[in-house]
Design a protein around this motif. Structure first.
Motif, PDB file in Angstrom:
ATOM      1  N   ARG A  40       4.284  24.276 -28.546  1.00  0.00           N
ATOM      2  CA  ARG A  40       4.829  23.017 -28.793  1.00  0.00           C
ATOM      3  C   ARG A  40       6.220  22.751 -28.296  1.00  0.00           C
ATOM      4  N   GLN A  41       7.015  23.549 -28.485  1.00  0.00           N
ATOM      5  CA  GLN A  41       8.338  23.555 -28.299  1.00  0.00           C
ATOM      6  C   GLN A  41       8.330  23.616 -26.741  1.00  0.00           C
ATOM      7  N   ALA A  42       7.789  24.394 -26.115  1.00  0.00           N
ATOM      8  CA  ALA A  42       7.895  24.602 -24.707  1.00  0.00           C
ATOM      9  C   ALA A  42       7.205  23.371 -24.113  1.00  0.00           C
ATOM     10  N   LEU A  43       6.261  22.795 -24.537  1.00  0.00           N
ATOM     11  CA  LEU A  43       5.578  21.646 -23.886  1.00  0.00           C
ATOM     12  C   LEU A  43       6.702  20.525 -24.315  1.00  0.00           C
ATOM     13  N   ARG A  44       7.729  20.352 -25.172  1.00  0.00           N
ATOM     14  CA  ARG A  44       8.478  19.260 -25.377  1.00  0.00           C
ATOM     15  C   ARG A  44       9.263  19.456 -24.291  1.00  0.00           C
ATOM     16  N   ASP A  45       9.995  20.576 -24.135  1.00  0.00           N
ATOM     17  CA  ASP A  45      11.193  21.261 -23.254  1.00  0.00           C
ATOM     18  C   ASP A  45      10.455  20.664 -21.737  1.00  0.00           C
ATOM     19  N   ALA A  46       9.152  20.841 -21.285  1.00  0.00           N
ATOM     20  CA  ALA A  46       8.620  20.735 -19.964  1.00  0.00           C
ATOM     21  C   ALA A  46       8.566  19.150 -19.854  1.00  0.00           C
ATOM     22  N   LEU A  47       8.049  18.517 -20.800  1.00  0.00           N
ATOM     23  CA  LEU A  47       8.118  17.055 -20.748  1.00  0.00           C
ATOM     24  C   LEU A  47       9.298  16.467 -20.350  1.00  0.00           C
ATOM     25  N   GLU A  48      10.547  17.002 -20.997  1.00  0.00           N
ATOM     26  CA  GLU A  48      11.643  16.610 -20.804  1.00  0.00           C
ATOM     27  C   GLU A  48      12.130  16.729 -19.529  1.00  0.00           C
ATOM     28  N   GLN A  49      11.859  17.690 -18.734  1.00  0.00           N
ATOM     29  CA  GLN A  49      12.143  18.277 -17.382  1.00  0.00           C
ATOM     30  C   GLN A  49      11.290  17.550 -16.460  1.00  0.00           C
ATOM     31  N   THR A  50      10.365  16.454 -16.652  1.00  0.00           N
ATOM     32  CA  THR A  50       9.468  15.954 -15.674  1.00  0.00           C
ATOM     33  C   THR A  50      10.550  14.955 -14.555  1.00  0.00           C
ATOM     34  N   HIS A  51      10.004  15.288 -13.480  1.00  0.00           N
ATOM     35  CA  HIS A  51      10.816  15.059 -12.303  1.00  0.00           C
ATOM     36  C   HIS A  51       9.754  14.257 -11.280  1.00  0.00           C
ATOM     37  N   GLU A  52      10.318  13.115 -10.778  1.00  0.00           N
ATOM     38  CA  GLU A  52       9.401  12.447  -9.836  1.00  0.00           C
ATOM     39  C   GLU A  52       7.908  12.572 -10.159  1.00  0.00           C
ATOM     40  N   LEU A  53       7.396  12.153 -11.294  1.00  0.00           N
ATOM     41  CA  LEU A  53       5.960  12.006 -11.401  1.00  0.00           C
ATOM     42  C   LEU A  53       5.293  10.893 -11.146  1.00  0.00           C
ATOM     43  N   VAL A  54       4.725  10.625 -10.354  1.00  0.00           N
ATOM     44  CA  VAL A  54       4.205   9.481  -9.909  1.00  0.00           C
ATOM     45  C   VAL A  54       2.902   9.031 -10.929  1.00  0.00           C
ATOM     46  N   ALA A  55       2.860   7.981 -11.396  1.00  0.00           N
ATOM     47  CA  ALA A  55       1.821   7.452 -12.631  1.00  0.00           C
ATOM     48  C   ALA A  55       1.325   6.076 -12.389  1.00  0.00           C
ATOM     49  N   ASP A 105       0.600  -1.195  -0.128  1.00  0.00           N
ATOM     50  CA  ASP A 105      -0.036  -0.031   0.003  1.00  0.00           C
ATOM     51  C   ASP A 105       0.828   1.225  -0.208  1.00  0.00           C
ATOM     52  N   ASP A 106       2.070   1.094   0.448  1.00  0.00           N
ATOM     53  CA  ASP A 106       2.919   2.442   0.304  1.00  0.00           C
ATOM     54  C   ASP A 106       3.707   2.541  -0.728  1.00  0.00           C
ATOM     55  N   ASN A 107       3.277   2.044  -1.886  1.00  0.00           N
ATOM     56  CA  ASN A 107       3.748   2.116  -3.262  1.00  0.00           C
ATOM     57  C   ASN A 107       3.197   3.128  -3.904  1.00  0.00           C
TER      58      ASN A 107
END
Length: 382
Positions: free
Chosen positions: A333-348, A277-279
């Motif tokens: 679109r360029q900014a979105l690409r850059d933001a995706l590349e900077q994703t950090h510790e996003l839990v999914a 459960d702590d996952n």
């Protein structure tokens, strides 16, 4: 009188506008909801209505298309979404060969592409073209490392390989062959087959003749069961391994008793009740499964979660991109690409994403579990 009518008309028109004052982000989605890859594509298409509809004060609209599992139709769909619908990003397509066929169009148009496919070659090695592609499944090496470690632990020395004759099979052969050599495993024979094949008897006979201790099948869904069931019928008694592409109910159903004891590494969603459960991913996966079940009266396959995670990644990146430019523009679109590349510790649903310029998949060991088939069901390998 005329002024009153005009004001009333304007007021009605304003209220009729969707999400007035809320800029709209357009996301294209391409899935193989029909054709040979439909068992994978259907849960992906079904997931679209469950994706986030807002991010950082912006509304998100999804345009979903079916490519019928045909790379040519994938190209057509991508071009339409880019040139006619002017989308800000595209989720899809379903299959690895389909994804390879549209990399250039995503790059040429500067449109981020989030591909829910297995082959790591979509994002590796990184190139100027591939920098527009992101991948919402575990890279091949993460899964293969777990399988190889288990093989070594069991004292397996020789392995036979049979995989799709396409980008998925190629990627798995290259990665597994390298890891096998590094870990003292001998790959004795390698065979290929088509996703649409109804028989692999010839390939199975060659694998049997080599007498490997174990056999790795690199296929997806129900098609991954064909080599295994054929080999079992011909008397093969060694250990079967599968990739995360086999993580579908169809594999268990079509393979039947031949799947018993199969080992694979895949998403925690396959064995969610057994996950601690702590996952951090467990509650997110549970929420996705509950919403999917409420809508469709069945559990989603992990392939649907690949699309769901793409939605979460975009929801996380859109507010950052919107600080730079407006949706519907090349700058956004360029900014979105850059933001995706900077994703950090996003839990999914399947793990935690950490993207970088060199890594557009972002999964680490938290994105996999070693799983076996016991009594016709998936269970953690203990």
């Amino acid at each position: 009188m005329r002024t009153g009518i005009l004001l009333a008309t304007l007021t009605t028109a304003l209220f009729a506008l969707p999400s007035l004052g809320l800029a709209q982000v357009k996301i294209g989605v391409v899935t193989s909801a029909t054709g040979p890859t439909a068992l994978v594509g259907i849960p992906q298409k079904n997931t679209v209505p469950l994706l986030p509809t807002q991010a950082g004060g912006l509304s998100i609209d999804y345009i979903s298309l079916d490519d019928a599992s045909d790379p040519t139709q994938t190209v057509t769909a991508f071009k339409k979404l880019i040139s006619e619908d002017h989308v800000d990003a595209i989720i899809g397509p379903t299959g690895s060969p389909n994804a390879m066929s549209v990399l250039q169009f995503a790059a040429e148009s500067g449109t981020p592409m989030l591909a829910p496919v297995g082959a790591a070659s979509i994002v590796l090695p990184m190139t100027d073209q591939k920098k527009w592609a992101f991948k919402t499944t575990q890279n091949t090496d993460i899964i293969a490392q777990a399988l190889v470690r288990d093989m070594v632990k069991r004292g397996i020395r020789t392995v036979g390989f049979i995989g799709f004759a396409d980008a998925y099979g190629d990627d798995w052969y290259q990665v597994f062959n390298k890891l096998a050599q590094e870990n003292g495993l001998k790959l004795t024979v390698s065979e290929r087959y088509q996703r649409t094949d109804s028989s692999v008897t010839g390939q199975a006979l060659k694998l049997l003749a080599a007498k490997p201790d174990a056999i790795l099948v690199a296929g997806t869904g129900g098609a991954a069961a064909l080599p295994q069931s054929t080999l079992a019928q011909q008397g093969y008694k060694g250990q079967f391994y599968q990739t995360h592409g086999a993580a579908l109910p169809a594999f268990l159903k079509l393979g039947g008793k031949a799947t018993e004891g199969t080992i694979l590494a895949a998403s925690l969603m396959l064995v969610l009740p057994e996950i601690a459960d702590d996952n951090p991913s467990k509650p997110i996966a549970q929420d996705y499964i509950q919403r999917y079940q409420a809508r469709y009266n069945e559990r989603p396959a992990t392939f649907g979660a690949n699309v769901y995670d793409a939605g979460l990644l975009l929801q996380h990146a859109i507010p950052t991109a919107a600080k730079t430019a407006k949706p519907g523009t090349p700058a956004f679109r360029q900014a979105l690409r850059d933001a995706l590349e900077q994703t950090h510790e996003l839990v999914a649903t399947q793990g935690v994403y950490n993207m970088s310029p060199a890594d557009h998949s972002g999964f680490d060991q938290r994105g996999r579990e070693l799983i076996t088939v016991k009594n016709g069901a998936w269970t953690l390998l203990r």
